[in-house]
Design an enzyme around this catalytic site. Structure first.
Site, PDB file in Angstrom:
ATOM      1  N   SER A 261       0.815  -1.194   0.000  1.00 62.35           N
ATOM      2  CA  SER A 261       0.000   0.000   0.000  1.00 62.35           C
ATOM      3  C   SER A 261       0.853   1.250   0.000  1.00 62.35           C
ATOM      4  O   SER A 261       2.042   1.218   0.281  1.00 62.35           O
ATOM      5  CB  SER A 261      -0.869   0.019   1.257  1.00 62.35           C
ATOM      6  OG  SER A 261      -0.034   0.130   2.391  1.00 62.35           O
ATOM      7  N   LYS A 262       0.230   2.321  -0.319  1.00 62.05           N
ATOM      8  CA  LYS A 262       0.852   3.633  -0.258  1.00 62.05           C
ATOM      9  C   LYS A 262       1.282   3.804   1.203  1.00 62.05           C
ATOM     10  O   LYS A 262       0.975   2.990   2.051  1.00 62.05           O
ATOM     11  CB  LYS A 262      -0.217   4.687  -0.599  1.00 62.05           C
ATOM     12  CG  LYS A 262       0.380   5.941  -1.170  1.00 62.05           C
ATOM     13  CD  LYS A 262       0.181   5.988  -2.683  1.00 62.05           C
ATOM     14  CE  LYS A 262       0.778   7.262  -3.245  1.00 62.05           C
ATOM     15  NZ  LYS A 262       0.847   7.236  -4.708  1.00 62.05           N
TER      16      LYS A 262
END
Length: 502
Positions: A261-262
């Site tokens: 994920s970011k």
RNA sequence: GGCCCCAUCGACUAGUGGUUAGGUCAUCACCCUUUCAAGGUGGUAGCACGGGUUCGAAUCCCGUUGGGGUCACCA
């Protein structure tokens, strides 16, 4: 049964950029299809208008093409199973929804989201698993809602959704191509919403219908879809369709092993492109995250065509893989080392042009932007850069005058006699013929030997004056490429500056 | 929490009952060398745990632990 032509798909929702996990999913679908001499299709899942992002569709497809993943059918290229955009297929979902309604496999539900939420909280408080309470399940389907009530709501024009009626207590089973047999109990499945109140289908409904109508033979997707398999399988059963084969890929992970994920690094393919990674390295790297050739192979570098030839779903692993940038960097270097200089020139020329637009150079622009010059720089630097743009940025002294001198290096390499020696040697360089790495080297050695000095006393200062830094390619070759004029100019200027500094 | 998936060096992985558990990245040392790289050589480092099955388990079975995913009118 006649062997069908393999058809696979990548079905992103146009909500932003292409995620590296998405790239891998697309890649595996593509590799499998091509390996099987079949077709790879892109379908856009835009059934959530609120999350739709302008231009996302074109970006997605453009980025995939950058990676060499070209679809046989897609919204951009067309095909005989269109439309490939779900928002343009609403009438189809409506039609199949009606069929489910008629067959009593689905029913209208008028519960509001507030009501649903209230119900969820209540169940939670009572210690139950939250689940739709089937308030609107009609009497004739085993529920408690009289048809008169339903009709009344309908006539009043109340908003509604359509839910699928999940049979109680049956077991749903399928054979995953990567994981083997997987079994679910229908009692744990909720009555999934099929059609939303805005008239759009949910992902689950639209994708099953499209996957069938578009005649996909294999659905290769991320593991996050595994829990919704029973819903999908039930839909196939309701329609009397034979489901395709399924393969659920392991997830790509953050360094802490959570879903990539970011916030823990870059996840958009565009981010990596911007940083300068090449499609060769990215594709190669992502392909190896979960797949390998096996059988004692020690190969690490694979071209796309090679991946196509060797790919197989049987060799895809089950466990998630951490996206490790270190190895990606190494791969990028491998490609730079072997890439033809003509290709590199094509990509660095714009980078150089941009730098030239920002900064003055004392060198001849015609010379330093020419093929011959760039080729020499590339050959000197290709084993020393991590990205192609670094041919310009990491070794800017091939294009611009050094603006400063590495302080530590000057301190370390300068002795009181250095500037005098430099001056004396400069005189020799002025008349050296020809001005080549070879002649410079022998001139320097001949200069230094009678004085009982080591070559290093001149080598290091020369490098620092010519480039500004203490590291770089072979000094003699570097000076040759720079040319006599630039070299003399830089030495002279440097001696002045450094004398003053001392 | 329910359901589902997963488990070999720090990372990516090979391995499908008998191997000194192999390779790559990273890391460390040495070599090469004017620097930095590249390259070469070598090293550190792994089968989560507990039960079975078996003459023999990293490999098969069960359990435990751990990790992850998923439980929306998002995909």
């Amino acid at each position: 049964m006649v062997a069908q032509r393999v058809r696979t798909r990548f079905a992103p929702s146009p909500t932003g950029y292409l995620h590296v996990g998405g790239l891998r999913t697309a890649l595996y679908n593509y590799l499998f299809a091509k390996k099987m001499k079949g077709d790879f299709i892109i379908r856009i899942e835009d059934t959530d208008q609120s999350r739709k992002v302008e231009d996302a569709q074109q970006n997605l497809i453009k980025t995939l093409e950058w990676a060499g993943i070209i679809a046989d059918e897609s919204p951009e290229h067309g095909g005989s199973f269109g439309s490939y955009v779900q928002s343009e297929r609403l009438h189809i979902y409506r039609e199949y929804c009606d069929r489910l309604l008629e067959d009593k496999h689905a029913y209208y539900c008028f519960s509001t989201s507030e009501e649903l939420e209230e119900n969820r909280q209540l169940q939670l408080k009572q210690g139950f698993q939250p689940k739709y309470n089937r308030k609107w399940l009609p009497e004739e389907m085993g529920g408690a809602m009289p048809s008169s009530e339903i009709r009344k709501k309908m006539e009043a024009g109340s908003p509604y959704v359509v839910r699928m009626k999940v049979p109680d207590y049956i077991s749903v089973w399928f054979e995953d191509m990567i994981r083997g047999p997987v079994e679910f109990d229908s009692s744990t499945i909720d009555d999934q919403v099929l059609m939303k109140s805005d008239g759009f289908p949910t992902y689950h409904f639209a994708s099953v219908i499209d996957d069938h109508l578009m005649e996909f033979t294999h659905i290769i997707r991320g593991e996050e879809w595994l829990p919704s398999m029973p819903k999908h399988l039930l839909l196939y059963e309701f329609f009397g369709w034979e489901p395709p084969r399924f393969a659920h890929l392991p997830l790509l992970l953050n360094p802490d092993r959570s879903k990539l994920s970011k916030r823990q690094g870059d996840v958009a393919v565009e981010d990596y492109i911007r940083k300068g990674y090449s499609c060769d390295a990215i594709v190669n790297f992502v392909a190896m995250l979960g797949w390998n050739e096996g059988e004692g192979t020690e190969q690490e570098v694979y071209a796309l065509q090679e991946l196509i030839d060797k790919f197989s779903l049987e060799r895809v692993g089950k466990a998630g893989a951490v996206f490790n940038v270190e190895k990606l960097n190494w791969l990028e270097k491998q490609y730079i080392k072997h890439r033809p200089s003509a290709d590199i020139i094509n990509t660095i020329r714009p980078v150089l042009a941009a730098e030239l637009a920002k900064r003055e150079t004392l060198l001849s622009v015609d010379v330093i932007t020419g093929d011959h010059y760039l080729e020499q720089v590339i050959e000197l630097m290709r084993e020393r850069v991590g990205f192609e743009h670094e041919f310009v940025t990491f070794s800017s002294y091939f294009f611009f005058e050094p603006e400063s001198y590495e302080e530590e290096a000057v301190k370390k390499r300068w002795i009181p006699e250095t500037n005098d020696l430099l001056r004396e040697f400069t005189a020799e360089l002025e008349v050296l013929e020809p001005f080549t790495a070879e002649t410079i080297e022998s001139a320097l050695k001949a200069f230094v030997a009678p004085k009982g000095l080591k070559a290093a006393v001149l080598i290091h200062p020369l490098r620092i004056l010519a480039s500004g830094v203490s590291f770089g390619p072979s000094l003699y070759h570097m000076l040759e490429v720079l040319g006599r004029e630039a070299v003399l100019r830089r030495i002279t200027k440097g001696i002045d500056l450094i004398s003053v500094a001392e």
